[in-house]
Design an enzyme around this catalytic site. Structure first.
Site, PDB file in Angstrom:
ATOM      1  N   GLY A 162      65.369  40.219 -14.796  1.00 13.73           N
ATOM      2  CA  GLY A 162      66.349  40.470 -15.847  1.00 13.73           C
ATOM      3  C   GLY A 162      67.775  40.311 -15.357  1.00 13.73           C
ATOM      4  O   GLY A 162      68.079  40.543 -14.182  1.00 13.73           O
ATOM      5  N   CYS A 182      69.012  43.539 -13.974  1.00 16.31           N
ATOM      6  CA  CYS A 182      68.091  44.272 -13.093  1.00 16.31           C
ATOM      7  C   CYS A 182      68.503  44.097 -11.632  1.00 16.31           C
ATOM      8  O   CYS A 182      68.803  42.993 -11.175  1.00 16.31           O
ATOM      9  CB  CYS A 182      66.666  43.770 -13.288  1.00 16.31           C
ATOM     10  SG  CYS A 182      65.443  44.675 -12.334  1.00 16.31           S
ATOM     11  N   GLY A 212      62.207  42.235 -11.367  1.00 17.37           N
ATOM     12  CA  GLY A 212      63.556  41.857 -10.967  1.00 17.37           C
ATOM     13  C   GLY A 212      64.189  40.664 -11.637  1.00 17.37           C
ATOM     14  O   GLY A 212      65.293  40.279 -11.238  1.00 17.37           O
TER      15      GLY A 212
END
Length: 222
Positions: free
Chosen positions: A183, A186, A181
């Protein structure tokens, strides 16, 4: 029983890099090249330790050609066909040392991976990728892939904790991808509530990996 961790955990955005005196007269004197010996494959890889992610808009053949000129890796996405790979490899043999072939963990993924690696013996790096690496199916796929390809370098993820880093390395991964998670695009954390602050994850997983002679990659950042 639910356990709530109260210790402070950090993302990259929570810290700064403290400057330190240098005897270099110019940034041009800095070399980012490093050499790494892989735990299971025994291969030595030399280059700049940056990897373009295996997203379908990032991990492309075109990206691999460009980044290989700087000795940077590309984890090529899994949507290219076997024929696409053969055509690319025929025309770009010099790029293959800087490419990882990506794979999911399904039966068809395994068959396709094996077919491509058989056809392209100069391709030596595998990237086994799932969004959340906390499943026995994922671990078993790594074991099976290691057994089938004992001299290939395997990177696998993603995980964010010490125990799973150790599990993946002991199952045959040379490099563990760390991050769930983090990014910028993301949505895993928002959609599922699953994740771990990235800097703390990297520090903890690196400690676990290095104790076993393995490596990690920080996958994603903010």
């Amino acid at each position: 029983m639910v356990v709530i961790e109260t210790e402070i955990k950090l993302d990259f955005k929570d810290v700064l890099i403290r400057p330190k005196r240098s005897f270099l007269s110019s940034r041009k004197q800095v070399s980012l090249e490093r050499s790494f010996t892989m735990k299971h494959s025994g291969r030595v890889w030399t280059g700049v330790p940056i990897i373009a992610a295996n997203m379908d808009s990032v991990g492309t053949f075109e990206m691999a050609i460009s980044l290989s000129k700087k000795k940077i890796m590309t984890a090529v996405h899994k949507h290219y066909s076997v024929e696409d790979w053969k055509t690319f490899a025929t025309n770009n043999q010099d790029v293959l040392p800087y490419i990882a072939i990506s794979s999911g963990i399904g039966t068809n993924d395994s068959l396709k991976l094996n077919t491509i690696l058989t056809a392209l013996p100069s391709l030596h790096t595998i990237c086994i990728d799932v969004a959340n690496g906390y499943s026995e199916t994922f671990v078993q796929f790594i074991k099976d892939t290691r057994a089938a390809h004992p001299t290939h370098t395997i990177m696998a993820g993603n995980v964010v904790t010490q125990e799973m880093t150790e599990a993946l390395i002991m199952s045959g991964a040379d490099i563990v991808k760390v991050g769930i998670g983090p990014g910028s695009v993301c949505t895993t954390r928002m959609q599922t509530g699953v994740g771990y602050p990235q800097l703390s994850a990297v520090i903890e997983c690196a400690d676990a990996a290095h104790g076993l002679g393995g490596k990690i990659i920080s996958d994603g950042g903010c």
